[in-house]
Design a protein around this motif. Sequence first.
Motif, PDB file in Angstrom:
ATOM      1  N   TYR A 188       0.919  -1.320  -0.029  1.00  0.00           N
ATOM      2  CA  TYR A 188       0.000  -0.059  -0.003  1.00  0.00           C
ATOM      3  C   TYR A 188       0.866   1.177  -0.042  1.00  0.00           C
ATOM      4  CZ  TYR A 188      -3.887  -3.177   1.439  1.00  0.00           C
ATOM      5  OH  TYR A 188      -4.651  -4.136   1.665  1.00  0.00           O
ATOM      6  N   ASP A 189       2.050   1.332   0.883  1.00  0.00           N
ATOM      7  CA  ASP A 189       2.685   2.698   1.080  1.00  0.00           C
ATOM      8  C   ASP A 189       3.412   2.868  -0.282  1.00  0.00           C
ATOM      9  OD1 ASP A 189       3.325   1.934   4.481  1.00  0.00           O
ATOM     10  OD2 ASP A 189       1.732   2.848   3.604  1.00  0.00           O
ATOM     11  N   SER A 190       4.001   1.833  -0.874  1.00  0.00           N
ATOM     12  CA  SER A 190       4.813   1.923  -2.176  1.00  0.00           C
ATOM     13  C   SER A 190       3.850   2.414  -3.231  1.00  0.00           C
ATOM     14  CB  SER A 190       5.347   0.452  -2.343  1.00  0.00           C
ATOM     15  OG  SER A 190       6.309   0.383  -1.640  1.00  0.00           O
ATOM     16  N   LEU A 191       2.500   1.994  -3.472  1.00  0.00           N
ATOM     17  CA  LEU A 191       1.909   2.538  -4.275  1.00  0.00           C
ATOM     18  C   LEU A 191       1.387   4.050  -3.921  1.00  0.00           C
ATOM     19  CD1 LEU A 191      -0.445  -0.715  -4.740  1.00  0.00           C
ATOM     20  CD2 LEU A 191       1.096   0.371  -6.573  1.00  0.00           C
ATOM     21  N   GLY A 197       2.835  10.800  -4.498  1.00  0.00           N
ATOM     22  CA  GLY A 197       3.912  11.684  -3.983  1.00  0.00           C
ATOM     23  C   GLY A 197       3.924  11.933  -2.670  1.00  0.00           C
ATOM     24  N   ASP A 198       4.222  13.050  -2.214  1.00  0.00           N
ATOM     25  CA  ASP A 198       4.270  13.585  -0.884  1.00  0.00           C
ATOM     26  C   ASP A 198       2.946  14.113  -0.469  1.00  0.00           C
ATOM     27  OD1 ASP A 198       7.759  14.798  -1.388  1.00  0.00           O
ATOM     28  OD2 ASP A 198       7.095  12.718  -0.424  1.00  0.00           O
ATOM     29  N   SER A 199       2.048  13.965  -1.314  1.00  0.00           N
ATOM     30  CA  SER A 199       0.854  14.974  -1.000  1.00  0.00           C
ATOM     31  C   SER A 199       0.289  13.961   0.171  1.00  0.00           C
ATOM     32  CB  SER A 199      -0.014  14.978  -2.181  1.00  0.00           C
ATOM     33  OG  SER A 199       0.583  15.685  -3.368  1.00  0.00           O
ATOM     34  N   ASP A 200      -0.674  14.620   0.900  1.00  0.00           N
ATOM     35  CA  ASP A 200      -1.480  13.967   2.063  1.00  0.00           C
ATOM     36  C   ASP A 200      -2.767  13.397   1.101  1.00  0.00           C
ATOM     37  OD1 ASP A 200       0.366  14.447   4.090  1.00  0.00           O
ATOM     38  OD2 ASP A 200      -0.558  16.442   4.526  1.00  0.00           O
ATOM     39  N   VAL A 201      -2.917  12.207   1.484  1.00  0.00           N
ATOM     40  CA  VAL A 201      -4.295  11.679   0.992  1.00  0.00           C
ATOM     41  C   VAL A 201      -4.930  10.574   2.013  1.00  0.00           C
ATOM     42  CG1 VAL A 201      -3.168  11.664  -1.253  1.00  0.00           C
ATOM     43  CG2 VAL A 201      -2.881   9.605   0.013  1.00  0.00           C
ATOM     44  N   ALA A 202      -6.139  10.674   1.788  1.00  0.00           N
ATOM     45  CA  ALA A 202      -6.960   9.976   2.543  1.00  0.00           C
ATOM     46  C   ALA A 202      -6.523   8.354   2.436  1.00  0.00           C
ATOM     47  CB  ALA A 202      -8.575  10.117   2.375  1.00  0.00           C
ATOM     48  N   ASP A 203      -6.970   7.744   3.545  1.00  0.00           N
ATOM     49  CA  ASP A 203      -6.401   6.108   3.934  1.00  0.00           C
ATOM     50  C   ASP A 203      -7.349   5.491   2.715  1.00  0.00           C
ATOM     51  OD1 ASP A 203      -4.888   6.748   5.806  1.00  0.00           O
ATOM     52  OD2 ASP A 203      -6.003   5.999   7.550  1.00  0.00           O
ATOM     53  N   SER A 204      -8.308   5.924   2.358  1.00  0.00           N
ATOM     54  CA  SER A 204      -9.379   5.233   1.339  1.00  0.00           C
ATOM     55  C   SER A 204      -8.995   5.771  -0.049  1.00  0.00           C
ATOM     56  CB  SER A 204     -10.766   5.748   1.572  1.00  0.00           C
ATOM     57  OG  SER A 204     -11.127   7.023   1.630  1.00  0.00           O
ATOM     58  N   ALA A 205      -7.970   6.575  -0.517  1.00  0.00           N
ATOM     59  CA  ALA A 205      -7.929   7.180  -1.584  1.00  0.00           C
ATOM     60  C   ALA A 205      -7.431   5.885  -2.718  1.00  0.00           C
ATOM     61  CB  ALA A 205      -6.631   8.046  -1.749  1.00  0.00           C
ATOM     62  N   ARG A 207      -7.956   2.581  -2.138  1.00  0.00           N
ATOM     63  CA  ARG A 207      -9.024   1.699  -2.419  1.00  0.00           C
ATOM     64  C   ARG A 207     -10.104   2.147  -3.468  1.00  0.00           C
ATOM     65  NH1 ARG A 207      -8.863   1.554   3.409  1.00  0.00           N
ATOM     66  NH2 ARG A 207     -10.783   2.799   3.562  1.00  0.00           N
ATOM     67  N   THR A 208     -10.446   3.646  -3.262  1.00  0.00           N
ATOM     68  CA  THR A 208     -11.318   4.032  -4.253  1.00  0.00           C
ATOM     69  C   THR A 208     -10.760   4.172  -5.582  1.00  0.00           C
ATOM     70  OG1 THR A 208     -11.938   5.467  -2.400  1.00  0.00           O
ATOM     71  CG2 THR A 208     -12.573   6.303  -4.942  1.00  0.00           C
ATOM     72  N   LEU A 209      -9.501   4.207  -5.948  1.00  0.00           N
ATOM     73  CA  LEU A 209      -8.960   4.226  -6.909  1.00  0.00           C
ATOM     74  C   LEU A 209      -9.014   2.722  -7.550  1.00  0.00           C
ATOM     75  CD1 LEU A 209      -7.136   5.511  -9.334  1.00  0.00           C
ATOM     76  CD2 LEU A 209      -5.095   4.870  -7.777  1.00  0.00           C
ATOM     77  N   VAL A 210      -8.785   1.735  -6.652  1.00  0.00           N
ATOM     78  CA  VAL A 210      -8.956   0.206  -7.304  1.00  0.00           C
ATOM     79  C   VAL A 210     -10.295  -0.124  -7.529  1.00  0.00           C
ATOM     80  CG1 VAL A 210      -8.670  -2.102  -6.593  1.00  0.00           C
ATOM     81  CG2 VAL A 210      -6.595  -0.477  -6.034  1.00  0.00           C
ATOM     82  N   TYR A 211     -11.434   0.440  -6.826  1.00  0.00           N
ATOM     83  CA  TYR A 211     -12.651   0.132  -6.991  1.00  0.00           C
ATOM     84  C   TYR A 211     -13.104   0.759  -8.429  1.00  0.00           C
ATOM     85  CZ  TYR A 211     -17.721   0.791  -6.516  1.00  0.00           C
ATOM     86  OH  TYR A 211     -19.206   0.831  -6.645  1.00  0.00           O
ATOM     87  N   ASN A 212     -12.595   1.949  -8.699  1.00  0.00           N
ATOM     88  CA  ASN A 212     -13.124   2.421  -9.870  1.00  0.00           C
ATOM     89  C   ASN A 212     -12.423   1.882 -11.001  1.00  0.00           C
ATOM     90  OD1 ASN A 212     -14.752   4.535  -8.648  1.00  0.00           O
ATOM     91  ND2 ASN A 212     -12.877   5.964  -8.472  1.00  0.00           N
ATOM     92  N   ILE A 213     -11.127   1.283 -10.967  1.00  0.00           N
ATOM     93  CA  ILE A 213     -10.481   0.471 -12.066  1.00  0.00           C
ATOM     94  C   ILE A 213     -11.477  -0.844 -12.474  1.00  0.00           C
ATOM     95  CG2 ILE A 213      -8.739  -1.065 -12.744  1.00  0.00           C
ATOM     96  CD1 ILE A 213      -6.798   1.368 -11.471  1.00  0.00           C
ATOM     97  N   ARG A 214     -11.785  -1.337 -11.096  1.00  0.00           N
ATOM     98  CA  ARG A 214     -12.809  -2.789 -11.522  1.00  0.00           C
ATOM     99  C   ARG A 214     -14.165  -2.458 -11.806  1.00  0.00           C
ATOM    100  NH1 ARG A 214     -10.915  -4.804  -5.326  1.00  0.00           N
ATOM    101  NH2 ARG A 214      -8.928  -6.147  -6.065  1.00  0.00           N
ATOM    102  N   LYS A 215     -14.515  -1.225 -11.701  1.00  0.00           N
ATOM    103  CA  LYS A 215     -15.819  -1.018 -12.380  1.00  0.00           C
ATOM    104  C   LYS A 215     -15.661  -0.895 -13.921  1.00  0.00           C
ATOM    105  CE  LYS A 215     -18.618   2.254 -10.981  1.00  0.00           C
ATOM    106  NZ  LYS A 215     -19.036   3.401 -10.324  1.00  0.00           N
ATOM    107  N   ILE A 216     -14.585  -0.331 -14.260  1.00  0.00           N
ATOM    108  CA  ILE A 216     -14.339   0.039 -15.675  1.00  0.00           C
ATOM    109  C   ILE A 216     -13.793  -1.272 -16.387  1.00  0.00           C
ATOM    110  CG2 ILE A 216     -12.680   1.008 -17.320  1.00  0.00           C
ATOM    111  CD1 ILE A 216     -12.457   3.372 -15.375  1.00  0.00           C
TER     112      ILE A 216
END
Length: 236
Positions: A188-191, A197-205, A207-216
Motif C-alpha cells: 500500500y505505502d509504495s503505491l 507523491g508527498d501529498s497527503d491523501v485519505a486512507d481510502s484514496a 481503495r477508491t482508485l482500485v474500486y473505480n478501475i474494477r468498475k471499468i
Amino acid sequence: MDFPQHMMIVEDEVITQRYLEDILRQHEVKCVDCFDNAKDALSQLRKQKYDMILMDINIQGSMDGIQLAREILRLHTIPIVFITAHNDSETFAEALELSPYGFIGKPFSSRDVEVAIQLAYKRHLTNQEVDNKKTNDEDRKIIMISDRYHYSCEVASLYCDDSLVKLNAKQNKLLEILSLNINNVVGYDSLVVAIWGDSDVADSALRTLVYNIRKILPDLPLVSHSKVGYSLLSQR
C-alpha cells in the motif's frame, strides 16, 4: 577519435597536473578541472558533470585515489583512468576491483595519455550504447496479463483486445506499477507514494482508485491482498 569534453584531473603533483592539463588542452577539451585531494574533488562533482576522471592513486589527504574512486563510483557513473607510479601487485589488484577504464603509468608521455584516454572513452561510449539498447528493448516490451489484456511499456498504456483503455493519470499509474511487477504484491505505502507523491491523501484514496478501475475493467485480474497491497496476476 573524439576526446571527452569535460574532464577532471585528481593529481597532487603540480608539475604532473599541469602537464596533463596541457595535453588535454591540445585536444581542445572544453573543461578541465584539477584537484589534489578527495574532499575538493567530491565537492566539485556535486556541481559539475564530467565525462572522465584521470585519478592519481597517491593523493593528499586521508583518502587515496582508489578510495576516492570507490566513493565516486558509488554515486556516479563516470569512467576513471588511474595514474600511478606504483607497480606492486597488491595496489594493482585493489585498483582492478573497481573495473577502471585504464591505467597510465608514471613516468608517461603525452602519447601514453592520449591513447589511454581514447581507448577508455571508446569503451565507455560502447558501454553506453549497449546500456541504451537494453533500456530501449525493455521500454518496448509488452507485458501479457491475460488473453484480453496487455500492458505496453513503450507507450505506458493498458490495452484490452488490442484497443487502448482510456484511464485517468492515477489509474494508469497504478496499472503501470502493477504491470511492471506482474505476479508480485506491491505494498500500500509504495503505491501511495508512487501515485500521489508527498501529498497527503485519505486512507481510502487507494481503495477508491482500485474500486473505480474494477468498475471499468471487471475482468482485469487485479487482486487485493489483505493488509498488504495489490497485484496483477498473469492469466497467460
